[in-house]
Structures are given as C-alpha cells and as structure tokens.
Design a protein around this motif. Structure first.
Motif, mmCIF file in Angstrom:
data_model
loop_
_atom_site.group_PDB
_atom_site.id
_atom_site.type_symbol
_atom_site.label_atom_id
_atom_site.label_comp_id
_atom_site.label_asym_id
_atom_site.label_seq_id
_atom_site.Cartn_x
_atom_site.Cartn_y
_atom_site.Cartn_z
ATOM 1 N N ALA A 1 -28.820 18.773 -33.302
ATOM 2 C CA ALA A 1 -29.463 19.141 -32.038
ATOM 3 C C ALA A 1 -29.291 18.041 -31.002
ATOM 4 O O ALA A 1 -29.059 18.312 -29.815
ATOM 5 C CB ALA A 1 -30.940 19.434 -32.270
ATOM 6 N N LYS B 1 -34.624 30.444 -28.909
ATOM 7 C CA LYS B 1 -35.072 29.852 -30.170
ATOM 8 C C LYS B 1 -34.840 30.808 -31.334
ATOM 9 O O LYS B 1 -34.890 32.019 -31.186
ATOM 10 C CB LYS B 1 -36.562 29.508 -30.091
ATOM 11 N N ALA C 1 -35.236 26.382 -36.938
ATOM 12 C CA ALA C 1 -35.487 26.754 -35.547
ATOM 13 C C ALA C 1 -36.322 25.685 -34.845
ATOM 14 O O ALA C 1 -35.985 25.231 -33.743
ATOM 15 C CB ALA C 1 -36.189 28.108 -35.478
ATOM 16 N N ARG D 1 -34.383 22.229 -34.533
ATOM 17 C CA ARG D 1 -33.392 22.199 -33.447
ATOM 18 C C ARG D 1 -34.076 22.160 -32.087
ATOM 19 O O ARG D 1 -33.690 21.393 -31.205
ATOM 20 C CB ARG D 1 -32.460 23.408 -33.555
ATOM 21 N N SER D 2 -35.100 22.991 -31.908
ATOM 22 C CA SER D 2 -35.806 23.015 -30.628
ATOM 23 C C SER D 2 -36.442 21.656 -30.333
ATOM 24 O O SER D 2 -36.358 21.148 -29.208
ATOM 25 C CB SER D 2 -36.868 24.111 -30.635
ATOM 26 N N GLY E 1 -30.476 27.902 -29.981
ATOM 27 C CA GLY E 1 -30.629 27.429 -31.357
ATOM 28 C C GLY E 1 -29.537 27.879 -32.292
ATOM 29 O O GLY E 1 -29.393 27.330 -33.387
#
Length: 316
Positions: free
Chosen positions: A136, A157, A165, A168-169, A217
């Motif tokens: 990410a 997302k 999820a 990464r966010s 994502g």
C-alpha cells in the motif's frame, strides 16, 4: 523464469526446493480452497497451488467458497471426509473462518492459510500473505508522484471481512495524510468487485464531479472505476491506482488508463504454501520460524510493465 521464481520463493520463506523425483509416488489428497475463481487473482492462486501439489505427487482438489463461510465450512467437511493430507485455504472471513480451521485441525489435518489472514494465531501451521502495508505504501507513493501533492480524490475499499482491505486502506492513509493538500472527498466499499467499483465510482462522481484521482484496494474495483470515468468522459483527467497485478490491470497500465498496479506475489506464496504443506506432511515441520510469513509486493508502472511475463509474475 519459473526456476528463478521458485528460487526467490524458497529464499523468502526458507523452504528448500524438492527434487522433481518427489512426485513419483501418490501422496494422497491436497485440498485447496480459494475465494472466487471467476476473479483472475483467485483463479491463479488455485491453479498454481493445484499444479504444485500434483507435481509433488498429490491428488489436488480445488474449490471456491465465494466469500461464504457456510460454503467454506462444507468444503472443510469434505476435505475431512476425504482424509486430505493438508488443506490450503484462502479464508472467507478473518473471524468467521476460525471455526472451520479449528474443525480441520481437530480432525488432524494441517491447514496452511494463504492471501488473507484469520484473526487467531496457533491454529494454522502457517499464514502466507502479501506484505499489504508495504504494498500500500508503494502504491500510495506512486499515486502521489502522478497526481501531485494537491488533489481531490476518492477511495474504493475492499470487503470489510478481509483484513487486507483495512491494511491497504490504512497504508494509503499513512502516506497520503502526510500531504495536507490532498483531500479525500469520498470513499466506499466495493467488495473487491468490478461491477461494484463501477457503480460506487459513478455515485461518487455525481457528488464530486471534479476529482483528480481514484485510489483502489484492488484491481477489479479500479477497473470498474476506469469504466465509470470513461463513461463520464473524465478518465484523461483522473489518476487511477490499483492493487493485485492482475492481467487486465497490466493491460490497462499498458494502455495508459491505469497509472500503476501493485503486484501481489500470489504465484509465489501459493506455490510455497503447498511446498510447506508437503514438508510438514513428510517431516512434521514447516521449515520456517513463525506462523506468519510476509511476501513483499512489487510496483508495476509503464516503466516495467513489459517485464510482466505471466499472470502475477514480474521478472526481477
């Protein structure tokens, strides 16, 4: 290329490569349970695991739960009934899959988790996953290079049931929050799905028609966003970033429609999970220290896109 990929994988997790003669005997069943094989990422995950198991002398059975923990539980039951030697599992839910994994372990079948984690240590023999935080950060840094440090953007997302999820966010936020000129004007959950990515982007565009970027994502949601931007006649003015390294995303990078994608090394860790399972079945040891094994991601841009030689394989 394949030998090179195997060498990289072996060094990554410390599992020695086995001689080709290891496949001479029938070693029993290896059950491989993935998410949704209609998605190229999970299709490749299952295919690589299946091919590796068969080369090592196992009968391989691949099934997909499509994110449904009830399906997953039934597939675990089938593996138990069929006396699988080991289960390779991409779990449906970080919490909801724990019971199914425990059921297999209590039946004496070792479980090797790939791609998505479960929220309990000590059940699976190993959890092999992409280094999502590292990936990410790679993606967010590239996105800023392209969109600039002053922009209005939206985020797509993945499924909340998948720890990837949130990782990464949060990884995006860690990087992007360092730039006060960046303004996130919308975000929505599109559950890793291209159609949902299209619909959610379309809705966010209606509320914010002048965005400069979309950060996603995964690739499927990003590809949906690209379709929505094309339909709105805005793609030329918006930077889109993805995550997975799927063949369609790579083609979009080549076409100049997607700025980058972050390659998850699914072709590596799917293979290594099976090799690790084989080592465990044979010796009672995984050959690695620690349950969780992280595999670094790689950035694919127009500069290196031609080094993408097979689905989810980048020559290094």
């Amino acid at each position: 290329m394949k030998g090179k990929r195997l060498l990289i994988a072996a060094l990554a997790v410390g599992v020695p490569l086995l001689a080709s003669g290891a496949s001479a005997q029938d070693k029993g069943l290896m059950s491989i349970i993935v998410n949704d094989t209609s998605n190229p990422y999970w299709f490749t995950e299952g295919k690589i695991a299946e091919e590796t198991a068969e080369k090592l002398g196992y009968e391989a059975d691949v099934s997909s739960h499509k994110g449904d923990t009830n399906n997953e539980s039934r597939q675990i039951d089938t593996a138990i009934t069929n006396q699988a030697e080991a289960i390779i599992l991409d779990p449906a839910n970080a919490d909801g899959s724990i019971g199914a994994v425990r059921k297999a372990v209590e039946a004496g079948i070792p479980v090797f988790i790939i791609n998505a984690e479960i929220n309990q240590q000590g059940l699976a023999e190993a959890q092999l996953v992409s280094n999502n935080a590292q990936g990410a950060a790679l993606g967010a840094q590239q996105w800023i290079k392209s969109v600039g440090d002053s922009a209005r953007y939206v985020e797509l997302k993945g499924a909340p049931s998948d720890n990837n999820a949130a990782t990464r966010s949060n990884g995006y936020e860690t990087v992007l929050s360092q730039y006060p000129g960046l303004e996130k004007v919308g975000s929505d959950v599109a559950n890793w799905d291209r159609t949902q990515g299209f619909n959610k982007t379309q809705s966010m565009l209606q509320a914010n028609p002048d965005i400069d970027g979309v950060i996603s994502g995964n690739d499927e949601m990003a590809l949906g966003a690209i379709s929505a931007l094309k339909e709105a006649g805005k793609l030329d003015d918006v930077v889109v970033g993805g995550f997975d390294g799927s063949p369609d995303a790579v083609e979009a990078v080549k076409a100049g429609e997607m700025d980058y994608t972050v390659l998850q090394p699914v072709a590596i860790f799917s293979e290594m999970a099976v090799r690790m399972a084989d080592k465990y079945v044979t010796t009672g040891e995984t050959g690695v220290d620690g349950e969780k094994q992280l595999f670094d991601c790689f950035l694919i841009t127009s500069d290196n896109v031609d080094d993408y030689t097979d689905p989810f394989v980048l020559e290094q």
